[in-house]
Design an enzyme around this catalytic site. Structure first.
Site, PDB file in Angstrom:
ATOM      1  N   LYS A 110       0.818  -1.219   0.000  1.00 36.28           N
ATOM      2  CA  LYS A 110       0.000   0.000   0.000  1.00 36.28           C
ATOM      3  C   LYS A 110       0.847   1.263   0.000  1.00 36.28           C
ATOM      4  O   LYS A 110       0.363   2.337  -0.351  1.00 36.28           O
ATOM      5  CB  LYS A 110      -0.967  -0.049   1.161  1.00 36.28           C
ATOM      6  CG  LYS A 110      -1.986  -1.161   0.938  1.00 36.28           C
ATOM      7  CD  LYS A 110      -2.972  -1.317   2.028  1.00 36.28           C
ATOM      8  CE  LYS A 110      -4.066  -2.299   1.665  1.00 36.28           C
ATOM      9  NZ  LYS A 110      -3.683  -3.716   1.909  1.00 36.28           N
TER      10      LYS A 110
HETATM   11  C1  LIG Z   1      -4.300  -4.756   1.397  1.00 33.07           C
HETATM   12  C2  LIG Z   1      -3.485  -5.956   1.192  1.00 33.07           C
HETATM   13  C3  LIG Z   1      -3.863  -6.939   0.271  1.00 33.07           C
HETATM   14  C4  LIG Z   1      -5.167  -6.868  -0.496  1.00 33.07           C
HETATM   15  O1  LIG Z   1      -5.202  -5.827  -1.422  1.00 33.07           O
HETATM   16  P1  LIG Z   1      -6.604  -5.313  -1.997  1.00 33.07           P
HETATM   17  O2  LIG Z   1      -6.262  -4.146  -2.844  1.00 33.07           O
HETATM   18  O3  LIG Z   1      -7.411  -4.928  -0.791  1.00 33.07           O
HETATM   19  O4  LIG Z   1      -7.227  -6.422  -2.725  1.00 33.07           O
HETATM   20  C5  LIG Z   1      -3.018  -8.012   0.074  1.00 33.07           C
HETATM   21  N1  LIG Z   1      -1.864  -8.131   0.764  1.00 33.07           N
HETATM   22  C6  LIG Z   1      -1.473  -7.208   1.666  1.00 33.07           C
HETATM   23  C7  LIG Z   1      -0.212  -7.402   2.401  1.00 33.07           C
HETATM   24  C8  LIG Z   1      -2.257  -6.082   1.911  1.00 33.07           C
HETATM   25  O5  LIG Z   1      -1.857  -5.170   2.791  1.00 33.07           O
END
Ligand SMILES: *Cc1c(COP(=O)(O)O)cnc(C)c1O
Length: 485
Positions: A110
């Site tokens: 993110k």
């Molecule tokens: C948020 C997250 C996901 C999922 O991503 P989305 O965009 O919500 O589908 C997968 N792995 C990690 C480590 C995350 O932080």
């Protein structure tokens, strides 16, 4: 190109407005009309570095930003913040290709979007002439919260409040958030799971339509930066000789809110030769069932798993896919109303067929996740986190018949040390922080610097509320001028 609501009940707005407001006033998500998705000539990108590539993708999707301005923002967002200059390096390990998205300041994918979003938001507000402070409200399943706090801390004119499910995040994730410094940040636990926190935040948006925005992937400014690394991964795969230019490349994406994988779909629609998008889920396999059957049914037990950032039963961004594939906002509005009122919906057969022409889906439980970590570690000495492991497991199930697959590696294994340590057959009697040390000692894989010394940092945030009291809490916080300045 303007942004419209997936539910068709709100006026079309500029990209800057969509970023500042986050959610459309009719409760829908902002998205471009399907026939206005910009087309990019990826072949002309083969020699570009990440910031230059990012500027091209950003300015195509956000017309309020030209390429030069986008490049300035991208450079400001990423310089000095990532431990790998390439931002999103593609790593070959054994037979596998991992797209490492966790080299940013909080060790989760993110960061790629949330380092950039504050810059996009601040500039968007300036372009629109908005003078009031923006309050960013965010529900987190663990990783968004910290990445958003880190991205928005001490940004002038913006405050941020993060809600996390009290018992739904790992000790490391919690420590990352409750120790967050910054004069414009606030962190609060919710007595419930992620869906409770996310529903609470959506309700607050409906109740307080002015001055709020979101750092969740419901914000288009979160999604756009994620489109970039599908292009960079493709280009790197060509450079590494893993595919010929023009050959299709599959992506396996550990999925929760469907944001990351939707960014891949946008890349495909923009002209990138994407083969299949593999939707990888943990035991919360609502999306696996949906993609296989067309029935979305959230009426099922919620599982707490070792990949907590994917413990989600309501995947918000699926709404954008339904709109982009059908172009029918009335249909989307009615499906979303049905989901809210009855907890389930079924898509028309033609729409399901379209979905299945691009997406396929697999899931694995915690045992499968640990087995995956073990196999990758013993097979190619690559240490992956629990979410990445779910993606790897899905890629295995998908097989090699349709060509190479890139696995999106979404977090550092050090964010989930208990599960990773036990998966590789090691143990440690201490707490999660001792396990991080043990993991480093046993594997020799270096711990990210931002996660060192986490346990010793002072706890700065202790608030906890029931889901029903979230709105009251936000109002109180908004009124506290001490927090504002
Ligand atoms: C948020 C997250 C996901 C999922 O991503 P989305 O965009 O919500 O589908 C997968 N792995 C990690 C480590 C995350 O932080």
């Amino acid at each position: 190109m303007l942004y419209t609501s997936t539910r068709g009940g709100a006026p079309a707005v500029s990209s800057a407005r969509a970023i500042v407001d986050g959610l459309a006033p009719d409760g829908g998500l902002y998205v471009m009309a399907p026939d206005e998705i910009p087309q990019l000539d990826w072949r002309s990108f083969l020699a570009l570095d990440y910031p230059t590539l990012a500027a091209k993708v950003l300015s195509a999707l956000l017309p309020d930003f030209d390429e030069a301005e986008a490049k300035t923002l991208v450079t400001a967002a990423y310089t000095g913040k990532f431990s790998d200059q390439r931002i999103a390096p593609l790593r070959a390990a054994g037979d596998d290709l991992f797209l490492e998205l966790f080299r940013g300041p909080t060790s989760a994918f993110k960061d790629v979007a949330l380092c950039l979003l504050p810059h996009l938001m601040k500039r968007s507000a300036e372009k629109l002439g908005d003078k009031d402070d923006i309050l960013i409200l965010t529900a987190t399943s663990g990783d968004t919260g910290k990445a958003a706090l880190e991205g928005f801390r001490d940004v002038e004119g913006i405050r941020i409040l993060v809600f996390y499910p009290r018992d739904g995040v790992s000790a490391v994730q919690k420590a990352q958030m409750v120790t967050q410094a910054g004069k414009n940040v606030n962190v609060c636990a919710v007595e419930g799971n992620f869906d409770d926190a996310q529903s609470g935040v959506k309700a607050i948006f409906s109740a307080m339509p002015k001055g709020l925005s979101s750092a969740n992937s419901i914000n288009i400014g979160r999604l756009v930066p994620q489109v970039v690394y599908y292009f960079s991964a493709y280009i790197d795969a060509v450079r590494l000789g893993k595919i010929r230019a023009g050959q299709k490349l599959n992506f396996s994406v550990p999925t929760g809110n469907f944001g990351d994988i939707l960014a891949g779909y946008l890349a495909l629609r923009m002209g990138l030769p994407v083969g299949k998008l593999i939707c990888a889920s943990n035991a919360n396999n609502v999306l696996t069932d949906f993609i296989r059957t067309g029935v979305y049914d959230r009426r099922r037990p919620f599982h707490k798993t070792i990949s907590p950032s994917m413990d989600i039963l309501i995947s918000s961004n699926l709404e954008r896919l339904l709109y982009l594939m059908s172009g029918d906002s009335e249909l989307v509005a009615s499906l979303m109303a049905q989901l809210k009122d009855e907890g389930h919906y079924t898509v028309p057969a033609e729409l399901l067929e379209k979905i299945r022409s691009v997406f396929c889906a697999y899931c694995c439980d915690d045992e499968g996740t640990k087995n995956a970590i073990h196999s990758v570690w013993t097979g190619s000495s690559y240490l992956c986190d629990t979410h990445t492991a779910v993606g790897w497991s899905a890629a295995q199930s998908f097989g090699k018949a349709e060509g190479p697959t890139v696995i999106l590696s979404t977090a550092s294994p050090y964010k989930f040390p208990a599960a990773v340590l036990s998966a590789i057959g090691e143990s440690c009697d201490g707490d999660e922080f001792a396990m991080m040390d043990a993991l480093e000692e046993k594997t020799g894989v270096p711990m990210p610097e931002n996660l060192r010394g986490l346990k010793e940092r002072p706890v700065l945030h202790r608030d906890c509320v029931a889901p029903a009291n979230m709105l009251e809490y936000v109002k109180e916080k908004k009124a506290e001028s001490s927090w504002a300045k």
